[in-house]
Write a protein that holds these residues in place. Structure first.
Motif, PDB file in Angstrom:
ATOM      1  N   ARG A 174       0.851  -1.199   0.000  1.00  0.00           N
ATOM      2  CA  ARG A 174       0.000   0.000   0.000  1.00  0.00           C
ATOM      3  C   ARG A 174       0.884   1.246   0.000  1.00  0.00           C
ATOM      4  NH1 ARG A 174      -5.006  -1.715   0.496  1.00  0.00           N
ATOM      5  NH2 ARG A 174      -5.445  -3.481   1.860  1.00  0.00           N
ATOM      6  N   MET A 175       0.281   2.367  -0.436  1.00  0.00           N
ATOM      7  CA  MET A 175       1.028   3.641  -0.453  1.00  0.00           C
ATOM      8  C   MET A 175       0.828   4.357   0.874  1.00  0.00           C
ATOM      9  SD  MET A 175       0.228   5.363  -4.135  1.00  0.00           S
ATOM     10  CE  MET A 175      -1.552   5.292  -4.159  1.00  0.00           C
ATOM     11  N   ARG A 176       1.954   4.774   1.473  1.00  0.00           N
ATOM     12  CA  ARG A 176       1.857   5.629   2.649  1.00  0.00           C
ATOM     13  C   ARG A 176       2.071   7.088   2.233  1.00  0.00           C
ATOM     14  NH1 ARG A 176       2.324   6.246   8.139  1.00  0.00           N
ATOM     15  NH2 ARG A 176       2.062   4.053   8.552  1.00  0.00           N
ATOM     16  N   GLU A 177       3.022   7.273   1.313  1.00  0.00           N
ATOM     17  CA  GLU A 177       3.267   8.624   0.798  1.00  0.00           C
ATOM     18  C   GLU A 177       3.495   8.557  -0.696  1.00  0.00           C
ATOM     19  OE1 GLU A 177       6.093  11.090   2.780  1.00  0.00           O
ATOM     20  OE2 GLU A 177       5.445  10.473   4.793  1.00  0.00           O
ATOM     21  N   LYS A 178       3.042   9.615  -1.385  1.00  0.00           N
ATOM     22  CA  LYS A 178       3.374   9.772  -2.791  1.00  0.00           C
ATOM     23  C   LYS A 178       3.767  11.230  -3.001  1.00  0.00           C
ATOM     24  CE  LYS A 178       1.682   9.322  -7.520  1.00  0.00           C
ATOM     25  NZ  LYS A 178       0.575   8.967  -8.426  1.00  0.00           N
ATOM     26  N   HIS A 179       4.976  11.440  -3.493  1.00  0.00           N
ATOM     27  CA  HIS A 179       5.474  12.797  -3.773  1.00  0.00           C
ATOM     28  C   HIS A 179       5.667  12.905  -5.286  1.00  0.00           C
ATOM     29  CE1 HIS A 179       7.790  12.460   0.345  1.00  0.00           C
ATOM     30  NE2 HIS A 179       6.495  12.257   0.473  1.00  0.00           N
ATOM     31  N   VAL A 180       5.072  13.917  -5.876  1.00  0.00           N
ATOM     32  CA  VAL A 180       5.174  14.077  -7.331  1.00  0.00           C
ATOM     33  C   VAL A 180       5.852  15.411  -7.643  1.00  0.00           C
ATOM     34  CG1 VAL A 180       3.915  14.139  -9.503  1.00  0.00           C
ATOM     35  CG2 VAL A 180       3.021  12.768  -7.598  1.00  0.00           C
ATOM     36  N   PHE A 181       6.966  15.327  -8.370  1.00  0.00           N
ATOM     37  CA  PHE A 181       7.718  16.540  -8.724  1.00  0.00           C
ATOM     38  C   PHE A 181       7.549  16.785 -10.220  1.00  0.00           C
ATOM     39  CE2 PHE A 181       9.612  14.429  -5.124  1.00  0.00           C
ATOM     40  CZ  PHE A 181       9.759  15.456  -4.204  1.00  0.00           C
ATOM     41  N   LEU A 182       6.611  17.646 -10.554  1.00  0.00           N
ATOM     42  CA  LEU A 182       6.304  17.919 -11.960  1.00  0.00           C
ATOM     43  C   LEU A 182       7.413  18.736 -12.600  1.00  0.00           C
ATOM     44  CD1 LEU A 182       2.569  18.832 -11.448  1.00  0.00           C
ATOM     45  CD2 LEU A 182       3.359  17.071 -13.055  1.00  0.00           C
ATOM     46  N   ALA A 183       7.704  18.432 -13.866  1.00  0.00           N
ATOM     47  CA  ALA A 183       8.722  19.216 -14.574  1.00  0.00           C
ATOM     48  C   ALA A 183       8.252  20.666 -14.774  1.00  0.00           C
ATOM     49  CB  ALA A 183       9.016  18.565 -15.927  1.00  0.00           C
ATOM     50  N   ASN A 184       6.938  20.873 -14.856  1.00  0.00           N
ATOM     51  CA  ASN A 184       6.419  22.215 -15.157  1.00  0.00           C
ATOM     52  C   ASN A 184       5.871  22.916 -13.918  1.00  0.00           C
ATOM     53  OD1 ASN A 184       4.219  20.548 -14.820  1.00  0.00           O
ATOM     54  ND2 ASN A 184       2.963  21.551 -16.366  1.00  0.00           N
ATOM     55  N   HIS A 185       6.352  22.555 -12.716  1.00  0.00           N
ATOM     56  CA  HIS A 185       5.701  23.091 -11.522  1.00  0.00           C
ATOM     57  C   HIS A 185       6.055  24.546 -11.210  1.00  0.00           C
ATOM     58  CE1 HIS A 185       9.403  22.758  -9.458  1.00  0.00           C
ATOM     59  NE2 HIS A 185       9.273  21.555  -8.955  1.00  0.00           N
ATOM     60  N   ASP A 186       6.932  25.147 -12.007  1.00  0.00           N
ATOM     61  CA  ASP A 186       7.248  26.557 -11.733  1.00  0.00           C
ATOM     62  C   ASP A 186       6.901  27.486 -12.900  1.00  0.00           C
ATOM     63  OD1 ASP A 186       8.084  28.512  -9.913  1.00  0.00           O
ATOM     64  OD2 ASP A 186      10.042  28.656 -10.899  1.00  0.00           O
ATOM     65  N   ILE A 187       6.076  27.019 -13.830  1.00  0.00           N
ATOM     66  CA  ILE A 187       5.602  27.925 -14.879  1.00  0.00           C
ATOM     67  C   ILE A 187       4.078  27.978 -14.792  1.00  0.00           C
ATOM     68  CG2 ILE A 187       7.560  27.475 -16.417  1.00  0.00           C
ATOM     69  CD1 ILE A 187       5.578  25.735 -18.105  1.00  0.00           C
ATOM     70  N   PRO A 188       3.475  29.004 -15.410  1.00  0.00           N
ATOM     71  CA  PRO A 188       2.010  29.064 -15.372  1.00  0.00           C
ATOM     72  C   PRO A 188       1.409  27.770 -15.919  1.00  0.00           C
ATOM     73  CG  PRO A 188       2.895  31.136 -16.145  1.00  0.00           C
ATOM     74  CD  PRO A 188       4.054  30.184 -16.080  1.00  0.00           C
ATOM     75  N   MET A 189       0.576  27.163 -15.111  1.00  0.00           N
ATOM     76  CA  MET A 189       0.072  25.816 -15.406  1.00  0.00           C
ATOM     77  C   MET A 189      -1.407  25.839 -15.719  1.00  0.00           C
ATOM     78  SD  MET A 189       1.654  23.391 -12.445  1.00  0.00           S
ATOM     79  CE  MET A 189       0.597  22.056 -12.946  1.00  0.00           C
ATOM     80  N   PRO A 190      -1.831  24.913 -16.575  1.00  0.00           N
ATOM     81  CA  PRO A 190      -3.271  24.740 -16.761  1.00  0.00           C
ATOM     82  C   PRO A 190      -3.839  23.968 -15.568  1.00  0.00           C
ATOM     83  CG  PRO A 190      -2.071  23.101 -18.026  1.00  0.00           C
ATOM     84  CD  PRO A 190      -1.040  23.963 -17.377  1.00  0.00           C
ATOM     85  N   ASN A 191      -5.130  23.693 -15.615  1.00  0.00           N
ATOM     86  CA  ASN A 191      -5.759  22.926 -14.535  1.00  0.00           C
ATOM     87  C   ASN A 191      -5.113  21.556 -14.356  1.00  0.00           C
ATOM     88  OD1 ASN A 191      -7.576  24.888 -13.942  1.00  0.00           O
ATOM     89  ND2 ASN A 191      -9.285  23.956 -15.040  1.00  0.00           N
ATOM     90  N   LEU A 192      -5.040  21.142 -13.105  1.00  0.00           N
ATOM     91  CA  LEU A 192      -4.523  19.812 -12.776  1.00  0.00           C
ATOM     92  C   LEU A 192      -5.563  19.172 -11.858  1.00  0.00           C
ATOM     93  CD1 LEU A 192      -1.839  18.075 -13.002  1.00  0.00           C
ATOM     94  CD2 LEU A 192      -1.297  18.996 -10.766  1.00  0.00           C
ATOM     95  N   THR A 193      -6.640  18.690 -12.466  1.00  0.00           N
ATOM     96  CA  THR A 193      -7.783  18.259 -11.653  1.00  0.00           C
ATOM     97  C   THR A 193      -8.010  16.757 -11.708  1.00  0.00           C
ATOM     98  OG1 THR A 193      -9.101  18.983 -13.536  1.00  0.00           O
ATOM     99  CG2 THR A 193      -9.073  20.408 -11.619  1.00  0.00           C
ATOM    100  N   PHE A 194      -7.047  16.046 -12.302  1.00  0.00           N
ATOM    101  CA  PHE A 194      -7.120  14.588 -12.275  1.00  0.00           C
ATOM    102  C   PHE A 194      -6.079  14.092 -11.274  1.00  0.00           C
ATOM    103  CE2 PHE A 194      -4.635  16.252 -15.805  1.00  0.00           C
ATOM    104  CZ  PHE A 194      -3.380  15.755 -15.507  1.00  0.00           C
ATOM    105  N   ILE A 195      -6.037  12.779 -11.041  1.00  0.00           N
ATOM    106  CA  ILE A 195      -5.045  12.224 -10.117  1.00  0.00           C
ATOM    107  C   ILE A 195      -3.699  12.214 -10.829  1.00  0.00           C
ATOM    108  CG2 ILE A 195      -4.325  10.184  -8.825  1.00  0.00           C
ATOM    109  CD1 ILE A 195      -7.345   9.423  -8.730  1.00  0.00           C
ATOM    110  N   ILE A 196      -2.741  12.880 -10.219  1.00  0.00           N
ATOM    111  CA  ILE A 196      -1.408  12.936 -10.832  1.00  0.00           C
ATOM    112  C   ILE A 196      -0.516  11.940 -10.126  1.00  0.00           C
ATOM    113  CG2 ILE A 196      -0.649  14.858  -9.353  1.00  0.00           C
ATOM    114  CD1 ILE A 196       0.339  14.490 -13.032  1.00  0.00           C
TER     115      ILE A 196
END
Lengths: 437, 165
Positions: free
Chosen positions: B143-165
């Motif tokens: 099972r997952m205890r933690e999930k950390h996601v580091f997006l390549a585009n996390h420091d530019i203006p982003m569109p919606n992110l409303t699904f499970i990433i």
């Protein structure tokens, strides 16, 4: 109205045409979709009016800088060795390259890496490489980075104007100026710091769509409202007790003139002061915060400031909004593309736990993955697509015209669902757009 | 091949299959089944602005504990989550899976990369980045205890992110 062909260049747009787009209670959708009108907005609004650039806390030390947009003009907000904050045009005076590429940082000077020219933090030209190539007419003192001519700040918020002369920042802000206190004085020491990161978002819609609207929350944010029915203190639910967005609520819309408008939650939130203080008492440092606020501002004002949670919900035309726990910059990219930066506000003189709780509240609703902002963006994009229809091109903004009134402070007031902010915004928009240079 | 090597390969394969299943449930918006992959205590963290490994003081895109994630999924499941109505079509590939610290009985820390295509509202977008999973074995099941996601585009203006990433 006489139908005018879609103007293809900014030069073809007359004042009469612009006036025909903004009528009593309605606006032509071309004000939001037309490229030539957009170009004119950049010239006549973003390159003339007072534009919010950044907060002094974002450049605390000499040499600290932030690269920011000012309409189409890239500028640098920089603190000099003399501690003074300046706004310089980010463009080498030689062949035009940007001298700063990083979004922020600290530097001793600015260097253009095209041919090696260097500038002081004041913008003064410090060194030209191979200077022998220039004759006696070349004057170093005339070749510094262009300083934006008018810079002024209000409670740490730095504004600049490319226009050489014009009204003072205080006159421009008018009645809206006092509402900045509702944010800054949420700190018992009257200090805020924009150093806890920012959500950067982009939507495919016009920049004027992201205004102050108290009519939409129960519909655009219906999924969030459904969540509050499960847990009323979840996320920013802790700030919105009872339904602040019904016509029966004590919430108001307020137009301060010059396009500045506000969703006025003051009376409505003050009503729930006790519940809010109780909520805060569960956060480490919360009771101390309430005490410190009373000491700093006295009972009456402290209760108002605490109830409001540093959220004046104020829009300062054209590019600044003080909403929730964030300072927002709105940047127009194209008629149908807008960027919104939401910088988190950290309060001075409060416990880390209070600031962390505020960060969590912000994240719950705002930003690209929050519960609120994405639905706002989605609806703005639906509006932009719908506005392509010009069969009947009118955007209806007449709601509450029959019941708005002028308050003692001169602001125009309506109920929370009324379109007082939209009318105020477009009235000032027309004034700026039709003003001679 | 020696037994130790075989055991390492088996462990890697088990983790890969877990990540592939997680990716599939996320792609297909199977919120209930995806939520069931988590341990009781959980952290779902998607930072922005920088990759600094510091949860908390700074603003993130997502920083959910169990009640917050439960609320996120509840909201997406209502009829009123406009930014997911209609839903995004998603397709993601998981790769570069590495077991950083692993114990056959207890689980451990896994890093991987992803490349995700989203199609919605006439636009095709790409999201990519790296992710860290803290996996825990409970009654034989990962099972997952933690999930950390580091997006390549996390420091530019982003569109919606409303699904499970």
């Amino acid at each position: 109205m006489q139908q005018v062909a879609d103007p293809s260049s900014a030069n073809a747009i007359t004042n009469e045409y612009l006036q025909s787009l903004v009528q009593d209670g309605r606006v032509h959708s071309r004000a939001y979709t037309n490229q030539a009108i957009f170009d004119l907005e950049i010239d006549r609004i973003f390159h003339r009016s007072w534009i919010y650039i950044g907060h002094e806390s974002e450049v605390p030390k000499p040499g600290d800088y932030q690269a920011r947009p000012m309409g189409r003009t890239p500028v640098i907000l920089v603190r000099g060795k003399d501690k003074q904050v300046r706004v310089l045009v980010n463009r080498c005076r030689h062949r035009g390259a940007q001298v700063v590429e990083a979004e922020s940082g600290n530097t001793r000077m600015f260097r253009c890496w095209y041919h090696g020219w260097t500038y002081e933090l004041t913008g003064a030209l410090a060194e030209v490489t191979e200077k022998g190539g220039y004759g006696p007419d070349f004057k170093m003192e005339n070749m510094g980075l262009v300083e934006v001519p008018r810079v002024a700040s209000h409670r740490g918020f730095v504004f600049a104007s490319i226009q050489l002369e014009g009204e003072s920042l205080a006159d421009f802000l008018g009645g809206a100026a006092a509402q900045f206190d509702m944010l800054v004085d949420a700190s018992p020491t009257g200090e805020i710091f924009l150093d806890a990161g920012a959500n950067k978002t982009e939507y495919h819609g016009n920049w004027k769509l992201v205004g102050m609207d108290g009519y939409h929350p129960n519909f655009v944010h219906a999924s969030v409202v459904a969540g509050w029915a499960r847990n009323s203190e979840s996320g920013i639910g802790a700030m919105h007790r009872e339904d602040p967005f019904s016509d029966e609520a004590l919430t108001l819309t307020r137009d301060y003139g010059n396009g500045h408008a506000m969703l006025d939650f003051r009376a409505q939130r003050l009503k729930s002061y006790k519940k809010h203080a109780e909520f805060l008492s569960k956060v480490p440092g919360g009771t101390q915060y309430v005490d410190d606020m009373h000491k700093a501002y006295g009972k009456e004002r402290a209760e108002l400031l605490i109830s409001l949670s540093g959220d004046p919900h104020l829009g300062v035309f054209p590019n600044l909004q003080l909403i929730g726990h964030q300072v927002r910059i709105i940047t127009p990219i194209a008629p149908g593309i807008t960027q919104v930066t939401m910088s988190m506000v950290r309060l001075g003189g409060v416990s880390d736990e209070i600031n962390t709780m505020r960060v969590r509240q912000h994240e719950s609703f705002y930003g690209p993955a929050g519960s609120g902002s994405p639905d706002d963006a989605e609806i703005f994009e639906r509006v932009q697509r719908g506005m392509a229809a010009e069969v009947n091109p009118w955007i209806e903004i007449s709601r509450g015209m029959h019941r708005e009134f002028v308050d003692t402070d001169g602001s125009v007031v309506g109920r929370i669902t009324d379109e007082v902010p939209q009318r105020g915004q477009m009235k000032y928009w027309l004034q700026l757009m039709t003003q001679a240079a | 091949m020696d037994n130790q090597k075989l055991a390492q390969w088996a462990a890697l394969r088990e983790v890969e299959l877990f990540l592939f299943r997680e990716a599939q449930l996320a792609d297909e918006h199977q919120y209930k089944e995806w939520f069931a992959l988590w341990t009781e205590q959980l952290l779902y963290w998607v930072p922005c602005n920088s990759d600094e490994e510091a949860v908390g003081r700074k603003i993130a895109l997502i920083n959910d504990n169990r009640p917050e994630l439960d609320e996120r999924l509840f909201r997406l499941g209502t009829k009123f989550a406009h930014a997911q109505n209609p839903k995004s079509r998603l397709s993601r590939v998981i790769g570069n899976v590495v077991l950083q610290e692993w114990d056959a009985d207890r689980g451990g820390r896994v890093t991987s990369r992803f490349n995700l295509t989203e199609v919605r509202a006439g636009r095709q977008l790409t999201f990519a980045g790296r992710q860290t999973h803290l996996l825990e074995r409970q009654n034989g099941v990962l099972r997952m205890r933690e999930k950390h996601v580091f997006l390549a585009n996390h420091d530019i203006p982003m569109p919606n992110l409303t699904f499970i990433i």
